[in-house]
Write an enzyme that holds these catalytic residues in place. Sequence first.
Site, PDB file in Angstrom:
ATOM      1  N   SER A 124      -6.533   2.858  -0.167  1.00 43.45           N
ATOM      2  CA  SER A 124      -6.070   3.278  -1.270  1.00 43.45           C
ATOM      3  C   SER A 124      -6.369   4.618  -1.484  1.00 43.45           C
ATOM      4  O   SER A 124      -7.264   5.086  -0.983  1.00 43.45           O
ATOM      5  CB  SER A 124      -6.370   2.429  -2.591  1.00 43.45           C
ATOM      6  OG  SER A 124      -5.991   3.123  -3.659  1.00 43.45           O
ATOM      7  N   TYR A 148     -13.638  -0.326  -7.655  1.00 40.70           N
ATOM      8  CA  TYR A 148     -12.460  -0.648  -6.776  1.00 40.70           C
ATOM      9  C   TYR A 148     -12.438   0.488  -5.765  1.00 40.70           C
ATOM     10  O   TYR A 148     -12.490   0.205  -4.475  1.00 40.70           O
ATOM     11  CB  TYR A 148     -11.428  -0.587  -7.664  1.00 40.70           C
ATOM     12  CG  TYR A 148     -10.117  -0.645  -6.694  1.00 40.70           C
ATOM     13  CD1 TYR A 148      -9.293   0.314  -6.616  1.00 40.70           C
ATOM     14  CD2 TYR A 148      -9.717  -1.821  -5.919  1.00 40.70           C
ATOM     15  CE1 TYR A 148      -8.051   0.453  -5.628  1.00 40.70           C
ATOM     16  CE2 TYR A 148      -8.793  -1.852  -4.920  1.00 40.70           C
ATOM     17  CZ  TYR A 148      -7.965  -0.527  -4.960  1.00 40.70           C
ATOM     18  OH  TYR A 148      -6.883  -0.645  -3.913  1.00 40.70           O
ATOM     19  N   LYS A 152     -13.058   0.168  -1.451  1.00 45.63           N
ATOM     20  CA  LYS A 152     -12.191   0.361  -0.546  1.00 45.63           C
ATOM     21  C   LYS A 152     -12.525   1.259   0.541  1.00 45.63           C
ATOM     22  O   LYS A 152     -12.439   1.237   1.711  1.00 45.63           O
ATOM     23  CB  LYS A 152     -10.992   1.201  -1.228  1.00 45.63           C
ATOM     24  CG  LYS A 152      -9.955   0.030  -1.702  1.00 45.63           C
ATOM     25  CD  LYS A 152      -9.417  -1.017  -0.623  1.00 45.63           C
ATOM     26  CE  LYS A 152      -8.445  -1.815  -1.462  1.00 45.63           C
ATOM     27  NZ  LYS A 152      -7.742  -2.901  -0.173  1.00 45.63           N
TER      28      LYS A 152
HETATM   29  C1  WQD Z   1       0.613   5.651 -13.382  1.00 45.62           C
HETATM   30  C2  WQD Z   1       0.777   6.521 -14.273  1.00 45.62           C
HETATM   31  C3  WQD Z   1      -0.990   6.143 -15.986  1.00 45.62           C
HETATM   32  C4  WQD Z   1       0.635   2.176 -17.343  1.00 45.62           C
HETATM   33  C5  WQD Z   1      -3.462   2.554  -9.640  1.00 45.62           C
HETATM   34  C6  WQD Z   1      -4.749   2.232  -8.948  1.00 45.62           C
HETATM   35  C7  WQD Z   1      -4.456   2.501  -7.665  1.00 45.62           C
HETATM   36  C8  WQD Z   1      -3.335   1.875  -6.923  1.00 45.62           C
HETATM   37  C9  WQD Z   1      -2.117   1.995  -7.873  1.00 45.62           C
HETATM   38  C10 WQD Z   1      -4.218  -0.153  -5.824  1.00 45.62           C
HETATM   39  C11 WQD Z   1      -0.623   7.136 -14.912  1.00 45.62           C
HETATM   40  C12 WQD Z   1       0.542   6.106 -16.501  1.00 45.62           C
HETATM   41  C13 WQD Z   1       0.376   3.492 -16.509  1.00 45.62           C
HETATM   42  C14 WQD Z   1       0.997   2.483 -18.684  1.00 45.62           C
HETATM   43  C15 WQD Z   1       1.064   4.754 -18.505  1.00 45.62           C
HETATM   44  N1  WQD Z   1      -3.678   0.380  -6.907  1.00 45.62           N
HETATM   45  N2  WQD Z   1       0.800   4.655 -17.081  1.00 45.62           N
HETATM   46  N3  WQD Z   1       1.299   3.450 -19.233  1.00 45.62           N
HETATM   47  O1  WQD Z   1      -3.555   4.610 -11.714  1.00 45.62           O
HETATM   48  O2  WQD Z   1      -1.872   5.771 -10.521  1.00 45.62           O
HETATM   49  O3  WQD Z   1      -3.111   4.008  -9.554  1.00 45.62           O
HETATM   50  O4  WQD Z   1      -2.431   1.559  -9.382  1.00 45.62           O
HETATM   51  O5  WQD Z   1      -4.692   0.499  -4.615  1.00 45.62           O
HETATM   52  O6  WQD Z   1      -5.561   2.382  -6.796  1.00 45.62           O
HETATM   53  O7  WQD Z   1      -5.587   3.039  -9.520  1.00 45.62           O
HETATM   54  O8  WQD Z   1      -1.039   3.831 -11.157  1.00 45.62           O
HETATM   55  O9  WQD Z   1       0.784   2.559 -12.331  1.00 45.62           O
HETATM   56  O10 WQD Z   1      -1.464   2.224 -13.393  1.00 45.62           O
HETATM   57  O11 WQD Z   1      -0.429   4.579 -13.546  1.00 45.62           O
HETATM   58  O12 WQD Z   1       1.362   5.833 -19.155  1.00 45.62           O
HETATM   59  O13 WQD Z   1       1.397   1.255 -19.312  1.00 45.62           O
HETATM   60  O14 WQD Z   1       1.402   5.849 -15.149  1.00 45.62           O
HETATM   61  O15 WQD Z   1      -1.649   6.889 -17.110  1.00 45.62           O
HETATM   62  O16 WQD Z   1      -0.484   8.260 -15.049  1.00 45.62           O
HETATM   63  P1  WQD Z   1      -2.387   4.695 -10.722  1.00 45.62           P
HETATM   64  P2  WQD Z   1      -0.514   3.109 -12.626  1.00 45.62           P
END
Ligand code: WQD
Length: 337
Positions: A124, A148, A152
Amino acid sequence: MTVMITGGAGFVGSHICVELIHAGRKVVVYDNFCNSHPEVINRIRRITGTAPEVVRGDVRDVEALISALSAHGCSAVIHLAGLKSVADSVSKSTEYYDCNVVGTLRLAQAMQQTGVRNIVFSSSATVYGEPDMLPLREDHKLAPFSPYGRTKMQAEELLSDIAQSQSPLNVVILRYFNPVGSHESGLIGEDPNGIPNNLMPYISRVAIGRLPVLNVYGNDYPTPDGTGIRDYVHVADLAAGHVAALDCADKQRVLKVNLGTGRGTSVLELVDAYAGACGKTIPITFAPRRAGDIASYYASAELAANVLGWHAKRGIAEMCRDAWNWQRKNPNGYLDQ
Ligand code: WQD
């Protein structure tokens, strides 16, 4: 020869199954179904006309892995089985190290004992931590700030060391950015348990009416519209990247490659694109930043193009179109069949 996909019944794994079967490969899914639904296997059969072999098992069970690798005559493994919630990894760190690190070690041991040499590992972009510069290149320092992300990174390290051992493996490490979307049929897709942590499935549930409003975590980031920027990559493109990686596995002992588009998209841009795809307004409210979030990150896609001959073909509009198509056809996910 057969490819074993650990975690093959999951969101990314099921799309890799489809891609491999379409590429003429035999597939065996090794999954304990702790975070996936058996219905996925039926959907893979409906898409491809072929149901993959299935072994229900845990990736920490060496004997079960040895038996499955031998019985199915596997020539390679794509290793996806693992826990992947950043938030959960803080409160359940023991479980995360046991599953993600010990599980990877047990799989490597089983491969060494059965002479299966090639492994593609699902890592990741979280291993990079806070970017020193963007786009993120594969030689960027590794500084994960969640349990996490550390699991990885440590799984990457143990595989890299084993690649140089007296019983070596050929290792391709794929660092995913943000996989989203679904197969064009709408038969397989992202179906997280409970309330989604991730943005795209959360937006999908708001669009279908299962959740009332999207909380936008922070609009005061140093980005053009103040919201977080990520490199979203269509899961079908990601799956194609794994087929390309398999074909490169025996060319060098250890290869580490980003799988991303090289382009960043903000939360508000994604919400707008999704509204266009589904023809609905997505209600939002601005909330405080989420602990551990980074303002902006996106991939350098140069190495993937040069070494794997892979690049992402689908853009944000297709990602939203396909995510909505899955959610529209499966309002309650796989529980709908
Ligand atoms: C994306 C953006 C949030 C939810 C995570 C893991 C990563 C990978 C992918 C496994 C950010 C914003 C999110 C919400 C929001 N997983 N957001 N409201 O955090 O980049 O990555 O998932 O490998 O390891 O860290 O993805 O989709 O959670 O967030 O505003 O209800 O959307 O702040 O800017 P992220 P995400």
